[in-house]
Motif scaffolding. Structure first.
Motif, mmCIF file in Angstrom:
data_model
loop_
_atom_site.group_PDB
_atom_site.id
_atom_site.type_symbol
_atom_site.label_atom_id
_atom_site.label_comp_id
_atom_site.label_asym_id
_atom_site.label_seq_id
_atom_site.Cartn_x
_atom_site.Cartn_y
_atom_site.Cartn_z
ATOM 1 N N GLU A 303 -11.176 -13.764 4.996
ATOM 2 C CA GLU A 303 -10.037 -14.034 5.867
ATOM 3 C C GLU A 303 -8.717 -13.888 5.121
ATOM 4 O OE1 GLU A 303 -7.462 -15.289 8.929
ATOM 5 O OE2 GLU A 303 -9.454 -14.403 8.920
ATOM 6 N N LEU A 304 -8.704 -14.241 3.847
ATOM 7 C CA LEU A 304 -7.477 -14.169 3.053
ATOM 8 C C LEU A 304 -6.999 -12.731 2.923
ATOM 9 C CD1 LEU A 304 -5.550 -15.962 1.403
ATOM 10 C CD2 LEU A 304 -6.991 -15.528 -0.584
ATOM 11 N N VAL A 305 -7.899 -11.845 2.562
ATOM 12 C CA VAL A 305 -7.548 -10.438 2.399
ATOM 13 C C VAL A 305 -7.222 -9.809 3.748
ATOM 14 C CG1 VAL A 305 -8.380 -8.184 1.620
ATOM 15 C CG2 VAL A 305 -8.917 -10.240 0.301
ATOM 16 N N LEU A 306 -8.011 -10.141 4.752
ATOM 17 C CA LEU A 306 -7.771 -9.583 6.083
ATOM 18 C C LEU A 306 -6.407 -10.011 6.608
ATOM 19 C CD1 LEU A 306 -9.355 -7.806 8.093
ATOM 20 C CD2 LEU A 306 -10.003 -9.904 9.274
ATOM 21 N N SER A 307 -6.026 -11.249 6.366
ATOM 22 C CA SER A 307 -4.725 -11.736 6.814
ATOM 23 C C SER A 307 -3.587 -10.982 6.141
ATOM 24 C CB SER A 307 -4.585 -13.234 6.527
ATOM 25 O OG SER A 307 -5.467 -13.984 7.321
ATOM 26 N N ALA A 308 -3.753 -10.686 4.860
ATOM 27 C CA ALA A 308 -2.721 -9.920 4.145
ATOM 28 C C ALA A 308 -2.560 -8.542 4.768
ATOM 29 C CB ALA A 308 -3.072 -9.812 2.669
ATOM 30 N N MET A 309 -3.664 -7.926 5.138
ATOM 31 C CA MET A 309 -3.617 -6.601 5.742
ATOM 32 C C MET A 309 -3.017 -6.640 7.144
ATOM 33 S SD MET A 309 -7.336 -5.354 4.362
ATOM 34 C CE MET A 309 -7.303 -3.739 5.127
ATOM 35 N N VAL A 310 -3.352 -7.686 7.908
ATOM 36 C CA VAL A 310 -2.770 -7.841 9.245
ATOM 37 C C VAL A 310 -1.258 -8.015 9.137
ATOM 38 C CG1 VAL A 310 -2.626 -9.331 11.283
ATOM 39 C CG2 VAL A 310 -4.858 -8.768 10.303
ATOM 40 N N ARG A 311 -0.834 -8.869 8.219
ATOM 41 C CA ARG A 311 0.603 -9.088 8.030
ATOM 42 C C ARG A 311 1.311 -7.782 7.674
ATOM 43 N NH1 ARG A 311 1.531 -14.689 4.530
ATOM 44 N NH2 ARG A 311 0.511 -16.132 5.984
ATOM 45 N N ALA A 312 0.722 -7.031 6.749
ATOM 46 C CA ALA A 312 1.342 -5.788 6.311
ATOM 47 C C ALA A 312 1.508 -4.805 7.461
ATOM 48 C CB ALA A 312 0.509 -5.167 5.186
ATOM 49 N N ARG A 313 0.463 -4.615 8.237
ATOM 50 C CA ARG A 313 0.510 -3.658 9.337
ATOM 51 C C ARG A 313 1.439 -4.144 10.447
ATOM 52 N NH1 ARG A 313 0.809 1.384 11.000
ATOM 53 N NH2 ARG A 313 -0.438 1.849 12.850
ATOM 54 N N PHE A 314 1.438 -5.426 10.738
ATOM 55 C CA PHE A 314 2.339 -6.001 11.733
ATOM 56 C C PHE A 314 3.795 -5.715 11.353
ATOM 57 C CE2 PHE A 314 4.908 -9.787 12.963
ATOM 58 C CZ PHE A 314 4.848 -9.656 14.336
#
Length: 420
Positions: A303-314
């Motif tokens: 979840e930590l890594v996925l959240s970083a990727m979601v934030r970046a793309r957002f």
């Protein structure tokens, strides 16, 4: 009952969100070994906001399904979905629109445990649904539901450690699995884990655990060097190639990533040099940042890594609509969790990466013209809808484009992470 496409929320006069516009956030629920068990889904407009009448016909059920629950697999990545349920939702069986093997019926603290509610929960239990009691407290009036509950959630901010321990002894582990809510620090996680809680909800895992001053491990130093290399004004492709080659896992990730469906290149890519050449400068920067994040996050909760990727793309999706000067908003979103991923102070992360002053300031908690947008990113992620709405207005964005960008970011992050 509301009409499927044009009905209004009777309380606020707002049109129901159209299919494809997802005003939803999620909060991860982790196991004792910090693996993701499921997510509590937070809808900006709850189910009952649009379903307050007495005729749950098929058209309205379809609206519920498409407008609010479309794409549940993307939201929860195949894991459990904890859905808040009021008395009305329980009695009208709206939750049965979701599959029993995935949905967790989370009975809110405002729901009275009357005969009809007990019967509804028993009906759902017999249909294979998992039942959770939200914000359970000492002398809780929902005691009659504990025999049907699979999970009991305890807010540790509202419950003393002694009372929480007593509830674990009384209701778990043989009767129910106990879940600690609002766990914000590593110390709280360890304490509730020791007390016998099996699940944990809160953002403790997003804060780096810095026990003592120590040297940066070699592989983490490589990831920092990679981020540094692609943050330079001029790319040194040979340096990047050597950095990638120095980590066998990174080579594998690069080639697997580029040969995945996310890119769809006609010809298979076999070498690092070929990969860097075919990507082009913009995509090289982007991929290196992603692979460094994925690599650094090995062994951490997904979840930590996925959240970083979601934030970046957002951030990237909304960047054309936000004044940001020379700042790279994709990088800002990605770096916002890099301290937790690398288990380093943010100051140390930023000292090693050449980024613009506005990005450095906002990530350090200082004054920055990116502050409002950064706060919007956090509010959208955590489902703080009033704050998100206010910030959206201040940034001259629309709520629909913010919601849609976040939804697209979640889909993209899932696709990319599964392709790597």
């Amino acid at each position: 009952m509301t009409a499927p496409t044009s009905a209004l929320n009777p309380d606020q006069g707002k049109p129901a969100p159209k299919p494809g516009t997802q005003f939803v956030a999620r909060q991860p629920i982790l196991t004792v070994d910090e693996k993701v068990f499921g997510y509590e889904l937070l809808f900006r407009d709850g189910v009952e906001d649009f379903f307050r009448h007495d005729d749950p016909d098929q058209a309205s059920r379809s609206t519920l399904n498409t407008a609010m629950l479309l794409g549940l697999d993307v939201l929860c990545d195949g894991r459990r979905a904890f859905v808040n349920c009021t008395r009305d939702i329980l009695l009208k069986d709206y939750i049965t629109l979701l599959p029993s093997e995935q949905a967790v019926v989370e009975v809110l603290e405002t729901v009275p445990a009357d005969d009809l509610v007990v019967a509804a929960c028993r009906r759902l239990k017999e249909s294979g649904y998992t039942i959770a009691l939200d914000d359970f407290a000492v002398n809780d009036p929902r005691e009659a539901l504990t025999d049907l509950a699979d999970i009991i959630k305890v807010d540790i901010r509202e419950t003393s450690a002694a009372d929480a321990a007593d509830m674990v002894k009384r209701y778990g582990p043989w009767r129910c699995r106990m879940l600690a809510e609002k766990v914000e620090t590593r110390e709280e996680f360890l304490a509730t884990k020791k007390a016998g809680f099996l699940y944990f909800q809160g953002y403790f895992f997003r804060r780096p655990e810095i026990l003592t001053a120590h040297e940066i491990p070699a592989n983490r130093l490589t990831y920092l060097r990679m981020l540094t290399a692609v943050s330079q004004a001029e790319l040194d492709v040979r340096e990047i190639e050597n950095l990638v080659k120095s980590e066998a896992a990174l080579c594998y990730r690069l080639l697997r990533y580029l040969n995945s469906a996310a890119f769809g290149f006609a010809n298979e890519i076999h070498s690092v040099r070929h990969a860097l050449a075919i990507l082009g400068e913009r995509e090289v920067r982007r991929w290196i940042r992603l692979v460094a994040t994925l690599g650094a996050g090995q062994g951490k909760t997904s979840e930590l890594v996925l959240s970083a990727m979601v934030r970046a793309r957002f951030c990237e999706l909304l960047s054309p609509k936000i004044p940001h000067g020379d700042s790279d908003l994709f990088l800002m979103g990605l770096l916002s969790l890099m301290d937790a991923i690398l288990e380093l102070p943010m100051s140390q992360v930023l000292d090693n990466i050449p980024i613009d002053q506005e990005t450095k300031a906002v990530l350090s908690g200082g004054a920055s013209r990116l502050r409002l947008f950064y706060q919007l990113m956090l509010a959208q992620e955590s489902g703080e809808w009033k704050t998100a709405s206010d910030l959206t207005s201040q940034l001259h964005l629309t709520e629909s484009e913010v919601a849609e960008s976040y939804w697209q970011a979640m889909r993209w992050a899932r696709e990319v992470s599964s392709g790597t």
